[in-house]
Design a protein around this motif. Structure first.
Motif, PDB file in Angstrom:
ATOM      1  N   UNK A 280      37.542  64.994  11.737  1.00 40.34           N
ATOM      2  CA  UNK A 280      37.812  65.744  12.968  1.00 40.34           C
ATOM      3  C   UNK A 280      39.273  65.558  13.393  1.00 40.34           C
ATOM      4  N   UNK A 281      39.789  64.326  13.239  1.00 35.55           N
ATOM      5  CA  UNK A 281      41.194  64.088  13.589  1.00 35.55           C
ATOM      6  C   UNK A 281      42.130  64.863  12.669  1.00 35.55           C
ATOM      7  N   UNK A 282      41.743  65.009  11.382  1.00 32.48           N
ATOM      8  CA  UNK A 282      42.573  65.779  10.449  1.00 32.48           C
ATOM      9  C   UNK A 282      42.788  67.200  10.962  1.00 32.48           C
ATOM     10  N   UNK A 283      41.762  67.758  11.590  1.00 34.61           N
ATOM     11  CA  UNK A 283      41.911  69.124  12.084  1.00 34.61           C
ATOM     12  C   UNK A 283      42.993  69.178  13.157  1.00 34.61           C
ATOM     13  N   UNK A 284      43.112  68.102  13.934  1.00 30.43           N
ATOM     14  CA  UNK A 284      44.164  68.069  14.957  1.00 30.43           C
ATOM     15  C   UNK A 284      45.529  67.790  14.342  1.00 30.43           C
ATOM     16  N   UNK A 285      45.550  67.046  13.228  1.00 30.16           N
ATOM     17  CA  UNK A 285      46.825  66.828  12.533  1.00 30.16           C
ATOM     18  C   UNK A 285      47.402  68.168  12.085  1.00 30.16           C
ATOM     19  N   UNK A 286      46.535  69.023  11.532  1.00 32.85           N
ATOM     20  CA  UNK A 286      47.000  70.332  11.062  1.00 32.85           C
ATOM     21  C   UNK A 286      47.479  71.168  12.247  1.00 32.85           C
ATOM     22  N   UNK A 287      46.658  71.229  13.288  1.00 31.69           N
ATOM     23  CA  UNK A 287      46.963  72.137  14.395  1.00 31.69           C
ATOM     24  C   UNK A 287      48.123  71.628  15.255  1.00 31.69           C
ATOM     25  N   UNK A 288      48.065  70.368  15.629  1.00 33.26           N
ATOM     26  CA  UNK A 288      49.070  69.844  16.554  1.00 33.26           C
ATOM     27  C   UNK A 288      50.241  69.213  15.801  1.00 33.26           C
ATOM     28  N   UNK A 289      49.920  68.401  14.785  1.00 33.32           N
ATOM     29  CA  UNK A 289      50.982  67.724  14.052  1.00 33.32           C
ATOM     30  C   UNK A 289      51.856  68.689  13.273  1.00 33.32           C
ATOM     31  N   UNK A 290      51.246  69.685  12.639  1.00 36.04           N
ATOM     32  CA  UNK A 290      52.024  70.610  11.812  1.00 36.04           C
ATOM     33  C   UNK A 290      52.489  71.836  12.592  1.00 36.04           C
ATOM     34  N   UNK A 291      51.579  72.426  13.363  1.00 37.37           N
ATOM     35  CA  UNK A 291      51.944  73.680  14.030  1.00 37.37           C
ATOM     36  C   UNK A 291      52.465  73.461  15.447  1.00 37.37           C
ATOM     37  N   UNK A 292      52.173  72.293  16.026  1.00 31.74           N
ATOM     38  CA  UNK A 292      52.679  72.004  17.367  1.00 31.74           C
ATOM     39  C   UNK A 292      51.877  72.643  18.485  1.00 31.74           C
ATOM     40  N   UNK A 293      50.674  73.136  18.193  1.00 30.41           N
ATOM     41  CA  UNK A 293      49.850  73.743  19.232  1.00 30.41           C
ATOM     42  C   UNK A 293      48.799  72.736  19.700  1.00 30.41           C
ATOM     43  N   UNK A 294      48.452  72.814  20.976  1.00 33.32           N
ATOM     44  CA  UNK A 294      47.521  71.842  21.540  1.00 33.32           C
ATOM     45  C   UNK A 294      46.147  72.486  21.700  1.00 33.32           C
ATOM     46  N   UNK A 295      45.111  71.812  21.244  1.00 36.26           N
ATOM     47  CA  UNK A 295      43.755  72.309  21.473  1.00 36.26           C
ATOM     48  C   UNK A 295      42.916  71.237  22.143  1.00 36.26           C
ATOM     49  N   UNK A 296      42.290  71.610  23.243  1.00 32.56           N
ATOM     50  CA  UNK A 296      41.370  70.697  23.913  1.00 32.56           C
ATOM     51  C   UNK A 296      39.934  71.108  23.617  1.00 32.56           C
ATOM     52  N   UNK A 297      39.748  71.868  22.541  1.00 37.10           N
ATOM     53  CA  UNK A 297      38.415  72.417  22.261  1.00 37.10           C
ATOM     54  C   UNK A 297      37.956  72.091  20.850  1.00 37.10           C
ATOM     55  N   UNK A 298      38.499  71.044  20.229  1.00 46.37           N
ATOM     56  CA  UNK A 298      38.199  70.828  18.818  1.00 46.37           C
ATOM     57  C   UNK A 298      36.717  70.547  18.571  1.00 46.37           C
ATOM     58  N   UNK A 299      36.056  69.835  19.492  1.00 43.98           N
ATOM     59  CA  UNK A 299      34.638  69.571  19.297  1.00 43.98           C
ATOM     60  C   UNK A 299      33.798  70.830  19.494  1.00 43.98           C
ATOM     61  N   UNK A 300      34.353  71.803  20.200  1.00 45.35           N
ATOM     62  CA  UNK A 300      33.653  73.074  20.347  1.00 45.35           C
ATOM     63  C   UNK A 300      33.512  73.741  18.979  1.00 45.35           C
TER      64      UNK A 300
END
Lengths: 284, 663
Positions: free
Chosen positions: B360-380
């Motif tokens: 699940x954290x990997x998905x945030x690495x791609x979205x936030x770490x690589x693309x710089x976008x913030x998501x507060x809905x990853x568990x959704x």
């Protein structure tokens, strides 16, 4: 690459050639202010073309409009195709690219990666291959060649933030060149460079043009523009007031007046006069 | 029709709270450029403290280390409790500004959002620890006897609240319009140097605005508590409609914010009544309404936050190019396999939970770490995959080799949909959209018993592959959790981690980072920014979907509670703590997710299980301030101090373009 300056087409014959870029009645307005007024010009392939003008004349806005960063009226044809309705990356895909006055490097990528991103042109499905075999960098030789050409080979793994301003400018120019664009729009490429670096830049631009890439250059610095360009356009208050080879521009009374008329920007006048006094420039 | 009018007017109570929280958010943003996601939690704390004072005369302090409660020797009369609570609110605002947000003045938007969320998690956890999770109904504050209005009977307190809100908005407007302090704050919002020229320190401006914001929020909390019973979660999540109201007011207009807040509350109340008459209305419409307001305000009407001219800006943590991957992969796999075999019971379960958390954290690495976008809905997204998996396998009878990947694709498609607003908005605006989306999807889909089995939950069959039982439990009990399930999860984690490593080294990864760094320049380099953003949202959500499907297998039965907003927030906390921009960070992040190995170990050996949320909230604030690269980045720097730090914390103004990327 050849080491001597390339011979470019005689600018007086430019109109006879099929123009690489043809601009007709380009107008950019911000609210009540018209930043660029009905500018029409042609750029011949393989030439180095300059645009000069006082601060606020609309030079950068003109480049913004050519690339599609700002909405504009009028007609822009590139390689015989209308591009004025295309998005920025579509125009870039056709072979048009630019540098920025504020450089706008990819600060999160290393110097080498800055060039790689610009050199690569992956397809939409590449991602499926990328997650399995990432290192398929077919453009690496071209990237190496340009890193060498601008003297950044030793810095290729650094982040841009750690480079001097001159080197950042070099990354910016190399990044634009590595894409093999047909037309490079350079926004103040001489800013922040010392005299030696400017001479090197001038020579590099001539070489690139000799290899067939057309260059459109805006700059304040007469020491750079006059000896480098085959043809110069002069912009004042958004309007084209003069156009011609450097010799003619130097002696054009309207140009001199335009420069004198702008709140006494003496450094530029002095630069213009100095350049005028040294026919042919000093870097050849 | 009279009925509807009664409901509309009665909705002014909640509406007033949304409006006051919205006013507080606007104040905080004007004063300091920070969106305070904890505004609702702050209101809750003040309200609960007020209630406790009136009940027992105890002042409950929010700071660890200080005495928990100060007794006043008996229930406090209303005026005493009221003023003490407001004083407490002002102090809370002041402390939060100086200890949390002032150090982050020049931090990238992500750090500000993360700290704000860390504070929200910590405060909510603190309130639960000190006051419990139960609903509280207060002794009424305002007179409640009904009065006749427009031909219907309306409770007087709702009208009073509505009126108070309007008065508050007018007072704030006048204060900002006619005082020198107000002018200076407005100047600071445009350009912090401007405020200095007017003779005000930006610090003083920000601190006073934060105090005002907390006092207003606390006031609303206290007044609402007298009208309807409230629990901590409801209070904290009232931030979503408040953000919607603040967006309508463009984070600038007090009048529009107050009006929008009141209207959202009244609208929700009317929807409740409407659902009695119109039975095809979706059940989640009431809770989804704020999200619709956010989407319309942000995306359709283009009402993004006004930009602030700040003095300087730091960048997101650098995404290192991974090195020595085979070595780390083999070593990591070896350790994980051995650990799976030598652990048992709760500890092995925690290990497996951590592996799923890492995915699940990997998905945030791609979205936030690589693309710089913030998501507060990853568990959704994870939840969408989990429920889809249940539907595909239980109802449609698809084999699991088909159903599991397909359910991750469903998550990917949902990610694409949520990514569409990301084409128009970025940075903190996007955080607001995704927060709203998380609440809305939970309300519309996850809580809808038709789709997800209601409180019973949705059942998931035990996974098998080519005759092998990969399930977490055996047929007749026995070994639980089974090693085979652990190895199955480990295989998926390894594949996902290698894919993300490869992504970072590839042309696509470079394009994501180029978009993160500078969208203008990316377009000139032939990058289709729109496509890269959608692609990344889809990919990140697909990875989250993989995690969601594994979570579903782990639990055998899932309900909306596993995929709620707070779970998403605590996942973001773990990912940022671990290190948002690297695969190693995601692995560390997996270790510290809730229920993961670190917390189980802490609970076993130190007995601090109940403090888990509080600890992660506080740790999040510290990470945002002290170590933006997270634990994994700090370890990397520690192991190799000679290596040049590629991300110097401070950068000169003007050179960076971070401001444009993420604001």
């Amino acid at each position: 690459m050849s080491t001597t300056a390339g011979v470019s087409p005689d600018p007086s014959r430019a109109a006879d050639h099929e123009a690489l870029l043809a601009v007709r009645d380009l107008t950019v307005s911000y609210g009540g202010l018209t930043a660029v007024k009905r500018v029409s010009l042609d750029i011949a392939p393989g030439s180095v073309v300059g645009m000069i003008g006082p601060n606020g004349a609309g030079k950068t806005t003109f480049i913004d409009a050519l690339m599609g960063y700002t909405p504009a009226q009028g007609r822009i044809e590139f390689l015989g195709q209308r591009i004025d309705q295309l998005s920025v990356h579509r125009r870039a895909m056709l072979g048009l690219t630019r540098t920025f006055q504020s450089l706008e490097l990819f600060e999160d990528l290393t110097v080498r990666e800055n060039l790689q991103v610009s050199a690569e042109d992956p397809k939409w499905w590449t991602i499926f291959l990328d997650v399995i075999i990432p290192n398929r960098d077919v453009r690496a030789p071209r990237v190496d060649e340009l890193l060498d050409a601008v003297g950044l080979k030793n810095y290729e793994d650094m982040l841009p933030a750690h480079l001097s301003h001159g080197d950042r400018q070099a990354v910016s120019i190399a990044r634009a060149m590595v894409s093999d664009a047909r037309l490079l729009l350079l926004d103040e490429p001489g800013a922040g460079l010392d005299r030696n670096e400017k001479e090197g830049l001038s020579q590099l631009l001539r070489e690139v043009a000799a290899d067939g890439t057309t260059i459109f250059l805006i700059d304040h610095d007469m020491d750079l523009v006059m000896p480098t360009c085959d043809h110069i356009f002069v912009l004042e208050f958004g309007e084209l007031i003069a156009s011609g080879p450097p010799d003619r521009i130097r002696s054009d009374p309207r140009v001199i007046e335009a420069y004198l008329g702008t709140s006494g920007d003496n450094t530029e006048v002095a630069a213009a006069e100095r350049a005028a006094g040294e026919p042919g420039g000093e870097d050849r | 029709m009279g009925d509807y009018l009664v409901f509309a007017l009665a909705g002014m109570g909640t509406g007033a709270v949304y409006a006051s929280l919205g006013l507080g958010v606007v104040l905080g943003y004007k004063g300091s450029g920070i969106i305070n996601f904890a505004q609702g939690a702050m209101a809750m704390y003040v309200a609960f403290a007020f209630d406790q004072l009136r009940r027992t005369g105890e002042l409950i302090l929010p700071v660890i280390g200080l005495p928990t409660r100060i007794g006043l020797g008996g229930p406090a009369p209303f005026p005493v409790a009221f003023f003490l609570a407001l004083l407490l609110a002002a102090l809370l605002g002041l402390m939060v500004y100086f200890f949390v947000f002032r150090p982050l003045r020049y931090a990238p938007t992500l750090a500000k959002v993360v700290a704000s969320i860390g504070f929200m998690i910590a405060l909510q956890a603190m309130v639960v620890l000190r006051f419990g999770t139960a609903n509280r109904s207060f002794a009424p504050v305002l007179a409640a006897e009904p009065i006749e209005m427009l031909g219907v009977q309306v409770p007087r307190d709702r009208l009073t609240l509505g009126l108070l809100t309007v008065l508050m908005a007018v007072a704030l407007w006048a204060f900002f319009r006619f005082t020198r302090f107000g002018t200076a704050t407005r100047a600071a919002a445009e350009n912090e140097k401007g405020a200095v020229l007017l003779g005000f320190s930006p610090d003083v401006l920000a601190a006073v605005n934060w105090m005002l914001a907390t006092v207003i929020a606390g006031l609303a909390g206290m007044l609402l508590g007298g009208i309807t019973a409230l629990d901590p979660v409801t209070y904290t999540l009232a931030i979503v409609p408040a953000l919607g109201a603040a967006l309508v007011g463009r984070f600038n207009s007090f009048g529009a914010t107050a009006a929008a807040g009141l209207l959202i509350g009244m609208g929700q109340s009317v929807i409740t009544r409407l659902q009695l008459d119109v039975d095809w209305l979706p059940t989640g419409l009431r809770d989804g309404l704020p999200f619709l307001v956010i989407i319309v305000a942000l995306v359709v009407a283009g009402r993004s936050l006004p930009m602030r001219g700040e003095l300087s800006q730091e960048r997101l943590p650098f995404a290192n190019r991974p090195k020595d991957i085979p070595l780390y992969a083999v070593a990591g796999l070896g350790v994980a396999v051995v650990a799976l075999y030598i652990t048992e019971g709760g500890l092995r379960l925690a290990l497996i939970t951590s592996m799923i958390g890492a995915i699940l954290c990997l998905s945030l690495v791609v979205l936030t770490g690589f693309l710089g976008q913030i998501s507060l809905a990853q568990m959704t997204f994870a939840g969408a995959a989990g429920f889809a998996l249940s539907a595909f396998s239980m109802q449609m009878g698809l084999p699991l080799v088909v159903a599991a990947p397909l359910s991750a694709v469903v998550a990917g498609v949902l990610g694409l949909l949520v990514g569409i607003p990301a084409l128009r908005v970025r940075g903190v605006n996007l955080a607001v959209v995704t927060l709203g989306a998380a609440v809305a999807v939970e309300a519309f889909i996850f809580r809808n018993p038709d789709y997800t089995g209601g409180f019973e939950g949705a059942r998931i069959p035990s996974p098998t592959f080519a005759g092998f039982n990969l399930g977490i439990g055996g047929q007749g009990g026995g070994d639980f959790p089974r090693v085979a399930f652990g190895l199955f999860v480990l295989t998926i984690l390894t594949l996902a981690a290698l894919a993300v490593v490869n992504l970072r080294k590839s042309a696509t990864g470079r394009r994501m980072l180029a978009v993160r760094a500078n969208e203008r320049a990316a377009a000139a380099a032939r990058i289709n920014v729109t496509w890269i953003k959608l692609l990344t949202f889809g990919l990140a959500s697909f990875i989250a979907g993989l995690g969601g499907a594994l979570l579903a297998f782990r639990q055998g039965q899932i309900s909306f509670e596993s995929f709620g907003v707070f779970v998403s927030l605590s996942l973001l906390a773990a990912a940022v703590l671990g290190g948002i921009s690297s695969v190693s960070g995601a692995i560390v992040g997996g270790g510290i997710v809730s229920g993961g190995i670190a917390f189980v170990a802490l609970d076993r050996w130190l007995g601090v299980g109940q403090y888990q949320l509080l600890i992660s909230g506080l740790a999040l604030i510290f990470t945002a301030i002290l170590s933006p690269q997270g634990i994994s980045g700090a370890v990397r720097d520690g192991l190799d101090p000679a290596a040049e730090n590629p991300n110097p914390r401070k950068r000169l103004a003007g050179l960076g373009s971070g401001e444009r990327i993420l604001s």
